[in-house]
Design a protein around this motif. Structure first.
Motif, PDB file in Angstrom:
ATOM      1  N   ARG A 575       0.833  -1.207   0.000  1.00 32.72           N
ATOM      2  CA  ARG A 575       0.000   0.000   0.000  1.00 32.72           C
ATOM      3  C   ARG A 575       0.868   1.258   0.000  1.00 32.72           C
ATOM      4  O   ARG A 575       0.581   2.229  -0.713  1.00 32.72           O
ATOM      5  N   ARG A 578       2.288   1.760  -3.418  1.00 33.00           N
ATOM      6  CA  ARG A 578       1.254   2.203  -4.360  1.00 33.00           C
ATOM      7  C   ARG A 578       0.923   3.685  -4.178  1.00 33.00           C
ATOM      8  O   ARG A 578       0.760   4.427  -5.155  1.00 33.00           O
ATOM      9  N   THR A 579       0.864   4.123  -2.924  1.00 33.42           N
ATOM     10  CA  THR A 579       0.406   5.494  -2.676  1.00 33.42           C
ATOM     11  C   THR A 579       1.534   6.512  -2.585  1.00 33.42           C
ATOM     12  O   THR A 579       1.339   7.690  -2.886  1.00 33.42           O
ATOM     13  N   SER A 580       2.750   6.052  -2.173  1.00 33.66           N
ATOM     14  CA  SER A 580       3.840   7.004  -1.957  1.00 33.66           C
ATOM     15  C   SER A 580       4.911   6.969  -3.040  1.00 33.66           C
ATOM     16  O   SER A 580       5.547   7.989  -3.312  1.00 33.66           O
ATOM     17  N   THR A 626      -1.396  -0.776 -11.004  1.00 34.08           N
ATOM     18  CA  THR A 626      -0.093  -0.376 -10.470  1.00 34.08           C
ATOM     19  C   THR A 626       1.037  -1.063 -11.233  1.00 34.08           C
ATOM     20  O   THR A 626       2.080  -0.464 -11.507  1.00 34.08           O
TER      21      THR A 626
END
Length: 677
Positions: A575, A578-580, A626
């Motif tokens: 996660r 994916r987000t950072s 992703t």
């Protein structure tokens, strides 16, 4: 001497097969003798007789450097001073005198020819092979040839640091030969780190005229290679300079074995008994020239039964025989060898024993005087005398496999193990021992197995290393690696009780965690329920930071992380990536840290590997969106960098393999051994 020959000549002349006849001999031929020989040949019908004597041979050798380089055994035919100039003679004669037997028994193999050509063309050779296959003998011949062909000053440093210190930019012709560059029996990380640091200087020396030969066991180099900057220094992996010396043809094997038996001290009767089994001995797999040398010496074969099975076992599995040989030596010889064993850099000559070594001597049951005499008598069989770059003399084992054989013997001498352990310094302890059980086994290379009653003593030594190096060093890295790979669960728990702060020393991770020893120890502690949750969470957090900031995918690819990470930990790192990371992926690839990481040389094309790993990992968890970001980034990176896709393994030479079953029906090479018995 030529009576029978003249009869053969007449028959050949009658058949029209002998218009010219060349007599080549190393004997002295006077003018009247030559006249008589020529007259007899003419009388036999030869039209063009030519007599070339020993003086002609000597003059030809002296005038032809190329010949000497590719037929190096001629260096053993006479006085080197007749061939080499003064400076080269002084350098080469030291090497030659210390290894005269190696010169007299040397066989030119395909590996030697490739190495000589590479040294001539590139100035750099990396000799790889299994233990005892002749790497050092090839390096010795290259050293003498370099002194002869190029007037090189020979230097034999032990480490990359010594090589750099001895390199003189104003001395264009220097020859550096480093044996076991990355460790003698196992990979020694501090040596490899030194090469990674010093390679720019080494390659600069090569570029400016120096010639460099490194040797290494193949399994040690394979372990060292990820830590070397191979992509930045092509000479390390160009096939022209990396030679696998284990590819020895059947004919070369037989010649090597024949030479060692001829040069050895076996009685003719014993050679005659061996003769029927020698072709099988040459076919032993693996074939080791060092084993062939020992077969020619009484010291190693006193209890050898002369039959096919035992001789082939002697050649292919020498440690069992070595253990028996060491058992038969007198106490003074065993004590002398024990002193050398606990001195990894060599036992200084003359003897200067500190308290630990004196204790070894006394416990084995010898004295300084008796051990000194034994050391002298063991030179040439078990030991050899060397001189380091500073001019200090020392005794070392004749070959690393003799050191390993001594370790195999010590394992069966439990009464000696405590004193041997106490006589070792930290380097010897870390590089020559293991604390595995018989079920665990051990890595390539025979190390001294320490039994459970000695674990506490070892643990206290390791605790002292950690206390002395609170910020870390090569010794603490080696100690962590030891705990991860070369100790049993019982030993690990013993050390944890002696040093409860161990988990806190394992949480600071650096990029390329796959190269670090910490995860293996952390995984074992977790498996034993001995990793406090506070430290496990800290290392998981640090791994997550590296996964984002350095694209480090060790948490995906390394098995140790399966024990450290929970399913929720792994999902959380996915996660975070994916987000950072994904929103700034293009920026991250081009940031300064990327080029620095690429220069670190930890693995070949590390960024490419990371992008591929992330792509497949996200595809594996069903996140194709992703995964597509990483696929696009990979294609962009490969296009920008024009990086050739590679498995990162490099290329090694492999000499043609001769079918050993294709035996010609001809006279055996060994037929004259023990002749007349």
């Amino acid at each position: 001497m030529l009576g029978d020959e003249f009869g053969k000549v007449r028959k050949l002349v009658k058949r029209g097969l002998c218009k010219s006849y060349v007599l080549l001999t190393n004997a002295r031929v006077t003018g009247s003798s030559e006249e008589a020989i020529r007259a007899q040949l003419l009388a036999c019908g030869v039209k063009h007789p030519l007599v070339l004597d020993g003086q002609w041979i000597g003059n030809t050798i002296a005038a032809n450097r190329e010949l000497r380089m590719f037929v190096p055994r001629v260096y053993g035919l006479g006085d080197l001073s007749q061939i080499l100039d003064d400076r080269a003679y002084v350098q080469a004669s030291v090497l030659a005198l210390s290894a005269r037997d190696q010169i007299s028994t040397f066989v030119v193999t395909d590996a030697y020819r490739k190495a000589a050509e590479a040294l001539s063309d590139k100035g750099f050779v990396l000799l790889l092979g299994e233990p005892a296959v002749g790497k050092s003998s090839i390096a010795l011949m290259l050293a003498i040839s370099a002194a002869d062909n190029w007037g090189c000053v020979n230097v034999k440093p032990r480490t990359s640091e010594e090589l750099v210190q001895r390199w003189n930019p104003h001395e264009k012709d220097q020859f550096f030969w480093v044996d076991d560059a990355f460790g003698a029996v196992r990979h020694e990380r501090h040596l490899t780190d030194g090469w990674a640091r010093d390679l720019p200087h080494v390659m600069s020396a090569v570029k400016n005229g120096a010639r460099v030969v490194l040797t290494s066991r193949s399994y040690i180099y394979n372990e060292a290679r990820p830590f070397l900057k191979t992509y930045a220094y092509p000479l390390l992996h160009e096939k022209e300079v990396t030679v696998d010396v284990s590819s020895i043809t059947r004919q070369e094997r037989q010649q090597i074995l024949y030479n060692h038996l001829s040069a050895g001290d076996q009685e003719p009767q014993k050679l005659a008994q061996m003769r029927p089994y020698l072709e099988g001995a040459a076919d032993a797999n693996p074939f080791r020239p060092e084993a062939a040398r020992r077969l020619g010496l009484k010291a190693f074969t006193s209890n050898l039964r002369i039959n096919e099975a035992d001789i082939e076992t002697f050649m292919s599995r020498p440690h069992r025989f070595l253990s028996d040989v060491y058992s038969q030596l007198d106490v003074d010889s065993q004590a002398a060898l024990a002193l050398v064993y606990v001195s990894p850099e060599g036992l200084l000559s003359p003897l200067r024993l500190d308290k630990r070594k004196r204790n070894v001597l006394e416990q084995v049951g010898s004295t300084v005087g008796a051990a000194g005499r034994a050391l002298a008598s063991l030179v040439g069989t078990f030991l050899r005398s060397v001189v380091d770059v500073n001019g200090a003399s020392a005794w070392v084992f004749q070959h690393p496999t003799l050191r390993e054989g001594f370790a195999a013997w010590l394992i069966d001498q439990p009464h000696l193990l405590p004193v041997i352990l106490s006589g070792m310094d930290d380097e010897a302890l870390l590089n020559q021992t293991h604390c595995l059980t018989s079920q665990d086994g051990q890595e390539n290379g025979i190390l001294l197995g320490l039994p459970a009653p000695l674990y506490l003593d070892v643990a206290k030594r390791f605790a002292r290393i950690f206390d002395e190096w609170p910020e870390g060093s090569c010794w603490t890295d080696d100690t962590i690696d030891y705990l991860g790979r070369r100790c049993s669960d019982e030993m690990l728990m013993t050390f944890l009780s002696a040093y409860p702060s161990l988990p806190s020393r394992l949480t600071d991770l650096i990029p390329c965690v796959s190269d670090a020893p910490e995860p293996a120890v952390l995984a074992r502690l977790r498996q034993k329920g001995a990793l406090p949750e506070i430290y496990r969470r800290r290392v998981v957090e640090n791994m997550g930071d590296l996964a984002i900031n350095c694209l480090d995918t060790s948490w995906i690819t390394e098995q140790a992380w399966d024990q450290i990470l929970t399913d929720s930990d792994r999902a959380a790192i996915f996660r975070r990536v994916r987000t950072s990371l994904v929103p700034r992926l293009e920026e991250a690839i081009r940031e300064d840290w990327t080029s620095e990481w690429l220069r670190s040389g930890r693995v070949r094309n590390p960024l490419e590997l990371s992008l591929r790993t992330y792509r497949f990992a996200f595809e594996g968890i069903g996140d194709s969106v992703t995964a597509r970001f990483f696929r696009d980034a990979l294609e962009s990176f490969l296009g920008d960098q024009q990086v050739e896709v590679s498995d990162g393994q490099g290329v090694l030479f492999a000499a043609p393999v001769v079918d050993a079953s294709n035996k010609e029906h001809s006279r055996s090479l060994f037929s004259d051994l023990g002749e007349g018995v």
